[in-house]
Each structure stands twice: as C-alpha cells, then as structure tokens.
Design a protein around this motif. Structure first.
Motif, mmCIF file in Angstrom:
data_model
loop_
_atom_site.group_PDB
_atom_site.id
_atom_site.type_symbol
_atom_site.label_atom_id
_atom_site.label_comp_id
_atom_site.label_asym_id
_atom_site.label_seq_id
_atom_site.Cartn_x
_atom_site.Cartn_y
_atom_site.Cartn_z
ATOM 1 N N THR A 249 -13.145 -8.405 9.990
ATOM 2 C CA THR A 249 -14.041 -7.392 9.392
ATOM 3 C C THR A 249 -15.328 -7.933 8.644
ATOM 4 N N MET A 250 -16.359 -7.354 8.829
ATOM 5 C CA MET A 250 -17.462 -7.737 7.850
ATOM 6 C C MET A 250 -17.336 -7.903 6.495
ATOM 7 N N VAL A 251 -16.350 -7.053 5.667
ATOM 8 C CA VAL A 251 -16.178 -7.064 4.817
ATOM 9 C C VAL A 251 -15.191 -8.446 4.091
ATOM 10 N N ALA A 252 -14.488 -8.886 5.008
ATOM 11 C CA ALA A 252 -13.484 -9.971 4.733
ATOM 12 C C ALA A 252 -14.574 -11.138 4.930
ATOM 13 N N ALA A 253 -15.477 -11.349 5.755
ATOM 14 C CA ALA A 253 -16.185 -12.401 6.160
ATOM 15 C C ALA A 253 -17.348 -12.603 4.862
ATOM 16 N N ARG A 254 -17.763 -11.327 4.311
ATOM 17 C CA ARG A 254 -18.632 -11.269 3.416
ATOM 18 C C ARG A 254 -17.805 -12.015 2.200
ATOM 19 N N LYS A 255 -16.680 -11.419 1.763
ATOM 20 C CA LYS A 255 -15.836 -11.918 0.664
ATOM 21 C C LYS A 255 -15.588 -13.374 0.716
ATOM 22 N N ALA A 256 -15.315 -13.942 2.138
ATOM 23 C CA ALA A 256 -15.027 -15.186 2.178
ATOM 24 C C ALA A 256 -16.188 -16.123 1.834
ATOM 25 N N LYS A 257 -17.374 -15.837 2.161
ATOM 26 C CA LYS A 257 -18.626 -16.484 1.911
ATOM 27 C C LYS A 257 -18.967 -16.456 0.301
ATOM 28 N N GLU A 258 -18.682 -15.201 -0.359
ATOM 29 C CA GLU A 258 -18.748 -15.192 -1.832
ATOM 30 C C GLU A 258 -17.804 -16.161 -2.480
ATOM 31 N N LEU A 259 -16.891 -16.320 -1.849
ATOM 32 C CA LEU A 259 -15.669 -17.472 -2.604
ATOM 33 C C LEU A 259 -15.725 -18.653 -1.989
ATOM 34 N N ASP A 260 -16.739 -19.122 -1.217
ATOM 35 C CA ASP A 260 -17.262 -20.525 -0.846
ATOM 36 C C ASP A 260 -16.089 -21.100 0.147
ATOM 37 N N LEU A 261 -15.622 -20.086 1.005
ATOM 38 C CA LEU A 261 -14.782 -20.584 1.954
ATOM 39 C C LEU A 261 -15.523 -20.856 3.236
ATOM 40 N N TRP A 262 -15.163 -21.557 4.120
ATOM 41 C CA TRP A 262 -15.986 -21.979 5.397
ATOM 42 C C TRP A 262 -15.459 -20.746 6.152
ATOM 43 N N VAL A 263 -16.247 -20.249 6.925
ATOM 44 C CA VAL A 263 -15.911 -19.096 7.928
ATOM 45 C C VAL A 263 -15.973 -19.690 9.482
ATOM 46 N N CYS A 264 -14.928 -19.497 10.171
ATOM 47 C CA CYS A 264 -14.916 -19.848 11.461
ATOM 48 C C CYS A 264 -14.773 -18.705 12.328
ATOM 49 N N LEU A 265 -15.257 -18.233 13.398
ATOM 50 C CA LEU A 265 -15.299 -17.324 14.457
ATOM 51 C C LEU A 265 -15.108 -17.809 15.836
ATOM 52 N N GLY A 266 -14.780 -17.178 16.639
ATOM 53 C CA GLY A 266 -14.772 -17.585 18.198
ATOM 54 C C GLY A 266 -15.727 -17.645 19.000
ATOM 55 N N ALA A 267 -15.976 -18.801 19.699
ATOM 56 C CA ALA A 267 -17.235 -18.774 20.617
ATOM 57 C C ALA A 267 -17.102 -18.031 21.560
ATOM 58 N N PRO A 268 -16.075 -17.551 22.366
ATOM 59 C CA PRO A 268 -16.165 -16.467 23.293
ATOM 60 C C PRO A 268 -16.506 -15.038 22.798
ATOM 61 N N ASN A 269 -16.364 -14.887 21.525
ATOM 62 C CA ASN A 269 -16.881 -13.728 20.756
ATOM 63 C C ASN A 269 -18.248 -13.868 21.047
ATOM 64 N N TYR A 270 -18.852 -14.779 20.357
ATOM 65 C CA TYR A 270 -20.180 -14.864 20.407
ATOM 66 C C TYR A 270 -21.007 -15.108 21.881
ATOM 67 N N TYR A 271 -20.584 -15.778 22.719
ATOM 68 C CA TYR A 271 -20.967 -15.847 24.025
ATOM 69 C C TYR A 271 -20.806 -14.411 24.946
ATOM 70 N N ARG A 272 -19.693 -13.843 24.747
ATOM 71 C CA ARG A 272 -19.807 -12.553 25.293
ATOM 72 C C ARG A 272 -20.244 -11.211 24.728
ATOM 73 N N GLY A 273 -20.780 -11.528 23.466
ATOM 74 C CA GLY A 273 -21.399 -10.338 22.667
ATOM 75 C C GLY A 273 -20.585 -9.755 21.911
ATOM 76 N N GLY A 274 -19.404 -9.952 21.793
ATOM 77 C CA GLY A 274 -18.523 -8.995 21.177
ATOM 78 C C GLY A 274 -16.893 -9.720 20.968
ATOM 79 N N SER A 275 -16.192 -9.243 19.998
ATOM 80 C CA SER A 275 -14.649 -9.534 20.302
ATOM 81 C C SER A 275 -13.811 -8.642 21.184
ATOM 82 N N HIS A 276 -13.114 -9.406 21.974
ATOM 83 C CA HIS A 276 -12.345 -9.011 23.058
ATOM 84 C C HIS A 276 -11.556 -7.989 22.722
ATOM 85 N N CYS A 277 -11.024 -7.943 21.407
ATOM 86 C CA CYS A 277 -10.002 -6.857 20.999
ATOM 87 C C CYS A 277 -10.764 -5.962 19.800
#
Length: 398
Positions: A249-277
């Motif tokens: 979720t966006m709220v989780a990603a925002r919180k991760a950045k706020e807490l200085d965590l590295w955030v990793c998402l899937g390249a298939p998600n980006y290439y396809r234009g969205g999450s498969h699930c």
C-alpha cells in the motif's frame, strides 16, 4: 593479464551518461574515459554500458524446479538454466528468495528450503553470475527456531526477511486466498475458508521476530516483506529491518521512507504498469519518489526492461540504472566493490541495446570475464574512420 577495452559505448555512471570507453584489467575497472573512442578493443556500437543488475529478490528458481505443479526437476538442472537466464538478462548478482515456511499450497517446506540452500551453497562458485541466498522466514512458526543455527552456517545467505504467513494479512486478502486454494486444490470455498481460519487461529499469537533478529543481526541484512499497514512497517523497523520489500500500500511505502528504510518494489510491476495482484503500483509509488530499488520478483527480463521503460518515461539514465545496481549495492554494503561504473570497482558490466522497448543484452561481464555474449547489432553503421582514435598509454593517463 586479463584485459578488455569496451569502446564506443553509451556509459552510465551514478551521475551522468556519455559516449566513451571502459578499460578493464584483471577483473577491475581501471579507467572510465569520457568522449574517447579507440580503434582497438570491443566496439559496442554506442549501446548502453551499465553496471550489472543486482537482483535482491527473485522467485525464479521455483519456475525451473516446478514449471508445472506436478512436474519437478532436480536442482542442478534448474540452477544451471536459471543462472544462464540471469546472465542473458543482464543480472550479474542474484539473490534467490527461498521461503522458509511450511506451505502445502505452494509445495514449500522449511526442510526443503534448507536442503535447496545447502545445494546452492555448494555449487554457486561454479556458475556464471554471483549467487546469494535471500531467506524469507516465517516469524509465525515455532518450527523455524530449530533451523536458525543451520541457516547461519550458510555461506551464501546474506539477506533475511520477515515473511508473515497469517491468512488475510499483507499481500492477499482472505477472499483471494480462498480463491487460490479452490483453484489450486479443487476444494470448495467453504473447505478453503475453514482451513484458513484454523491456520489463522493457530498462528496469530506466534511472533518469533526477536529470536530471528538475534540470530541474524550481526552480519545479515534484515527486511520485512509485504508491509501493508503503518504497524507492519513499524514492527519491522523495531526488529531490525532496514528494508521494506514489496510494500502493498502507499501508506506503508510512505511510512517506510519516513523511517529511513530502503523500499524495494517489483520490476514486473513497473514494466507492466501495475501489480498483478492489485497491490501498490510501482508507477504510483515512483511519482512520490518512494522507490529505491527494483527487483525481478518473478521475471528476470523486467529488470533491464524497466530501466529502458524508465528512460523512455523521462527518468534520467543514471537514476534508472541506480535503482537496479548502485542502490541495491548500497543496501547490501557491496557498493565499495560493485554496483557502478567507477574506477577501482569490480568489472561487473552489462552492454545492451534498447530499440524495441526492452533490453537485448550483448555482453555480460562478471569480474571482468565475459560470461555471456550475443550479437544483436547487425545493420548498425560501422564507426567512421575519422572518429577512431589510437589506443595508447598517453590517452589512458598511464
């Protein structure tokens, strides 16, 4: 002396890109020469030259082991072809994500994951690219505790991620999990729901993150998988996580950045234009600058494919390439040796063409040794004579 000169290349460094030459000696980048093209060496015909991709999470091995649910292949066979495919896709360092959980739906067990890990440990140095292990550990299982010492003994294990298995939490809702069980096991929805509810009741009060953190905090990178809520991110951070992997979720990603965590998402998600699930879109997260790293997740070609697509979408080549190379190297503390085209670093180098909205890899070097090559450049106009320069000691500053 093992020496290569890759010239007439579109080189991408951490901050800029230019036509030039990279010189390799004994597995190390010894010079990066801007605006110089030489008559000698390998003319890469102005293709992109970047550091090899560092894939911190791939489930790809499962596709080679089980191309069909009822068709299993031996690990040496599967690992060989996974390795070859990684090189052909420009991945020079790959972290195989193995799930240390007992999951009958996906043919997974802790004992099986440990056996696979040991075999990878024993054979990884004979393969084309660098191989490491990424342990997805179920903190909601007491069974995992008896395996922690054996896991610590694995030479190639470097990344440990909390991967909750409580039904209805994180990536998939209860409804989605019911549907998967109905489709995968031929049971009724009522039977699937009963199984899931029983499991949820059995594991909901089990949390072994503290023991896992104590076992791995001294020399391992710790992360949290499929964070969905602010509480998930905070829990991961509390138990030593420096990585939020695949926040849903966006709220989780925002919180991760706020807490200085590295955030990793899937390249298939980006290439396809969205999450498969139906989870968080990499595109949406990038619009808020919430993504540091892209991994292959389940599809190797999308690592470089996403680099091509990012550049086409107006993202600078350096920023795009850093997301699959330098940033994961920094997370892993590998950046002193690899992850970028800079003098003194290991020559993990990939050359590719990008004229068809994906990456066609021409060369993949690991430690300065060419591990993969293919010719996709037929029809490219040869380098003009007046553009060529003699390769000499003076030009190289030696």
């Amino acid at each position: 002396m093992n020496m290569h000169l890759l010239t007439n290349a579109r080189i991408v460094t951490p901050t800029e890109n230019f036509i030039g030459t990279v010189e390799i000696e004994n597995g190390i980048i010894v010079s990066v020469i801007k605006d110089k093209i030489y008559a000698e060496g390998i003319d890469v015909k102005q293709q992109w030259l970047i550091p090899g991709c560092i894939d911190i999470h791939t489930d790809y091995l499962e596709k080679e082991l089980y191309p069909r649910a009822s068709a299993a292949f031996p690990l040496p066979f599967a690992l060989h072809f996974m390795d070859a495919r990684a090189a052909a896709c420009g991945i020079t360092t790959v972290f195989t994500a193995l799930s240390f959980s007992d999951n009958e739906v996906k043919n997974r067990s802790i004992a099986q994951a440990l056996e696979l890990s040991k075999q990878i440990d024993e054979t990884r140095h004979s393969l084309l690219v660098r191989h490491f292990l990424h342990a997805r550990i179920d903190p909601n299982s007491n069974a995992i505790l008896e395996y922690l010492d054996e896991l610590r003994a694995l030479e190639s294990l470097y990344l440990v991620v909390y991967n909750d298995q409580i039904p209805g939490e994180r990536q998939f809702t209860i409804t989605q999990q019911i549907e998967m069980r109905v489709q995968g096991h031929g049971i009724t929805a009522e039977e699937a729901e009963k199984m899931l509810m029983e499991k949820a009741e059995r594991v909901k009060n089990i949390n072994n993150r503290k023991q896992i953190e104590e076992a791995f905090k001294d020399k391992y990178i710790i992360g949290s998988h499929d964070d969905t809520t602010i509480e998930h991110v905070e829990e991961g951070k509390f138990y030593g996580a420096t990585l939020s992997e695949m926040p849903t979720t966006m709220v989780a990603a925002r919180k991760a950045k706020e807490l200085d965590l590295w955030v990793c998402l899937g390249a298939p998600n980006y290439y396809r234009g969205g999450s498969h699930c139906g989870n968080l879109s990499s595109l949406d997260a990038m619009e808020e600058d919430l993504v540091d790293i892209l991994c292959s997740d389940y599809h190797f070609p999308t690592m470089l494919g996403s680099v091509v697509r990012m550049i086409d979408n107006g993202i600078s080549p350096s920023k795009a390439v850093n997301m699959v190379s330098l940033n994961p190297a920094r997370l892993l503390n590998f950046d002193g040796e690899t992850g970028s085209i800079e003098t003194g670093k290991k020559a993990d180098i990939v050359v590719f063409d990008s004229k068809k909205s994906f990456a066609a890899v021409s060369y993949a070097f690991v430690d300065g040794v060419c591990k993969y090559s293919a010719d996709y450049t037929r029809g490219v106009t040869p380098l003009k004579a007046e553009q060529k320069m003699e390769w000499n000691i003076t030009d190289r500053g030696l």
